[in-house]
Design an enzyme around this catalytic site. Structure first.
Site, PDB file in Angstrom:
ATOM      1  N   ASP A   8      20.155 -20.537   3.329  1.00 26.17           N
ATOM      2  CA  ASP A   8      21.366 -20.143   4.049  1.00 26.17           C
ATOM      3  C   ASP A   8      21.483 -20.913   5.361  1.00 26.17           C
ATOM      4  OD1 ASP A   8      23.700 -18.767   4.460  1.00 26.17           O
ATOM      5  OD2 ASP A   8      22.740 -16.941   5.179  1.00 26.17           O
ATOM      6  N   HIS A  25      26.490 -28.804   3.575  1.00 24.20           N
ATOM      7  CA  HIS A  25      26.027 -28.673   2.184  1.00 24.20           C
ATOM      8  C   HIS A  25      25.355 -29.964   1.720  1.00 24.20           C
ATOM      9  CE1 HIS A  25      27.748 -24.795   1.934  1.00 24.20           C
ATOM     10  NE2 HIS A  25      29.010 -25.164   1.878  1.00 24.20           N
ATOM     11  N   LEU A 120       5.293 -28.548 -11.335  1.00 28.03           N
ATOM     12  CA  LEU A 120       6.147 -27.494 -10.777  1.00 28.03           C
ATOM     13  C   LEU A 120       7.370 -27.241 -11.661  1.00 28.03           C
ATOM     14  CD1 LEU A 120       7.120 -25.873  -8.069  1.00 28.03           C
ATOM     15  CD2 LEU A 120       8.489 -27.906  -7.685  1.00 28.03           C
TER      16      LEU A 120
HETATM   17  C1  FPP Z   1      24.465 -21.369   2.280  1.00 30.94           C
HETATM   18  O1  FPP Z   1      25.050 -21.940   3.403  1.00 30.94           O
HETATM   19  C2  FPP Z   1      24.332 -22.297   1.195  1.00 30.94           C
HETATM   20  C3  FPP Z   1      24.819 -22.190  -0.084  1.00 30.94           C
HETATM   21  C4  FPP Z   1      26.224 -21.938  -0.441  1.00 30.94           C
HETATM   22  C5  FPP Z   1      23.903 -22.381  -1.186  1.00 30.94           C
HETATM   23  C6  FPP Z   1      22.992 -23.586  -1.107  1.00 30.94           C
HETATM   24  C7  FPP Z   1      23.655 -24.882  -1.353  1.00 30.94           C
HETATM   25  C8  FPP Z   1      23.098 -26.075  -1.050  1.00 30.94           C
HETATM   26  C9  FPP Z   1      21.745 -26.184  -0.457  1.00 30.94           C
HETATM   27  C10 FPP Z   1      23.822 -27.367  -1.275  1.00 30.94           C
HETATM   28  C11 FPP Z   1      24.225 -27.709  -2.652  1.00 30.94           C
HETATM   29  C12 FPP Z   1      23.250 -27.466  -3.714  1.00 30.94           C
HETATM   30  C13 FPP Z   1      22.949 -28.308  -4.732  1.00 30.94           C
HETATM   31  C14 FPP Z   1      22.044 -27.878  -5.806  1.00 30.94           C
HETATM   32  C15 FPP Z   1      23.459 -29.671  -4.799  1.00 30.94           C
HETATM   33  P1  FPP Z   1      26.342 -21.252   3.978  1.00 30.94           P
HETATM   34  O2  FPP Z   1      27.504 -22.097   3.625  1.00 30.94           O
HETATM   35  O3  FPP Z   1      26.434 -19.843   3.506  1.00 30.94           O
HETATM   36  O4  FPP Z   1      26.018 -21.318   5.493  1.00 30.94           O
HETATM   37  P2  FPP Z   1      26.608 -20.379   6.643  1.00 30.94           P
HETATM   38  O5  FPP Z   1      26.024 -19.003   6.406  1.00 30.94           O
HETATM   39  O6  FPP Z   1      26.109 -21.025   7.878  1.00 30.94           O
HETATM   40  O7  FPP Z   1      28.099 -20.421   6.512  1.00 30.94           O
END
Ligand code: FPP
Length: 223
Positions: A8, A25, A120
């Site tokens: 997150d 992202h 893994l």
């Molecule tokens: C949370 O950040 C992140 C996600 C939506 C999920 C994880 C996604 C990635 C690590 C990138 C893409 C993944 C792949 C497999 C290519 P948020 O947007 O909720 O952050 P915030 O809470 O600061 O808004």
């Protein structure tokens, strides 16, 4: 060891760097590679990553589309990393809601890495929600009428069938919740929360959490 990670904080990281959310992202996707390689080298057997939840569809259409595009690029680009680092790839969640192209890429990566690798296992949660997983599991069990419903038969019908329960669950980004991730499998997981935003997370920080994990006394309800 089964380590689960709630990644997150991409959006906030981007904001801190005065960039659009999608930039966060993109950095987050790069971090997946770094942390996965660290886990593979450290002898961790299972790494579960929460990449896209059943609730994430509620985000603006452009952000959802970008996450799907990033996922597609990631799967293509990282195939070599999986093979070189001996990593088995597996997805959990209802991927039937993803594009056919993505589904094919996921299936093909699963098939090739399961045939050629044995290090893994990286488990990527895509359109995953623990409640939805349980709902799908109960539908499977209802169809197998001769099957007794016990903890074992439920575990075997989950998306994580054959994978041991989560030992350690880490959430970055400062929130203290599980957000519908691996609820059944994390019944006795040791929980770790850090303020660090996912793109800033490091193998070093994870290493110190793992050291703390081994200091904890896991009693599983016993004495
Ligand atoms: C949370 O950040 C992140 C996600 C939506 C999920 C994880 C996604 C990635 C690590 C990138 C893409 C993944 C792949 C497999 C290519 P948020 O947007 O909720 O952050 P915030 O809470 O600061 O808004």
């Amino acid at each position: 060891m089964h380590l689960a990670l709630i990644m997150d904080g991409n959006g906030r990281w981007a904001k801190q760097h005065l960039k659009p959310r999608i930039f966060g992202h993109k950095e987050g996707a790069k971090k997946i590679r770094e942390i996965t390689e660290f886990c593979a080298k450290s002898g961790i057997k299972y790494l579960s990553l929460y990449a896209f939840s059943t609730e994430n569809w509620k985000r603006p259409k452009a952000e959802v589309e970008y996450l799907m595009k990033l996922l597609g690029e990631y799967l293509v680009k990282e195939r070599q990393t999986y093979l070189e680092s001996n990593i088995v790839f597996k997805s959990i969640g209802d991927i039937s809601k993803l594009s056919l192209e993505l589904q094919q890429e996921i299936k093909s990566l699963e098939t090739q890495t399961q045939a050629e690798c044995n290090g893994l296992t990286q488990i990527l949660a895509l359109n995953y929600g623990a409640k939805d997983e349980l709902r799908r599991t109960f539908m499977i069990l209802r169809q197998k009428q001769e099957c007794e419903i016990n903890e074992e038969s439920i575990a075997q019908a989950l998306d994580t069938s054959g994978i041991p329960d989560v030992d350690m669950l880490v959430r970055t980004g400062g929130e203290m919740r599980l957000s519908n991730f691996l609820l059944w499998q994390s019944a006795y997981a040791e929980l770790f929360f850090t303020q660090t935003l996912w793109p800033s997370f490091s193998a070093q920080e994870l290493e110190s959490m793992i050291a703390e994990f081994y200091q904890r006394n896991r009693r599983f309800g016993g004495l």
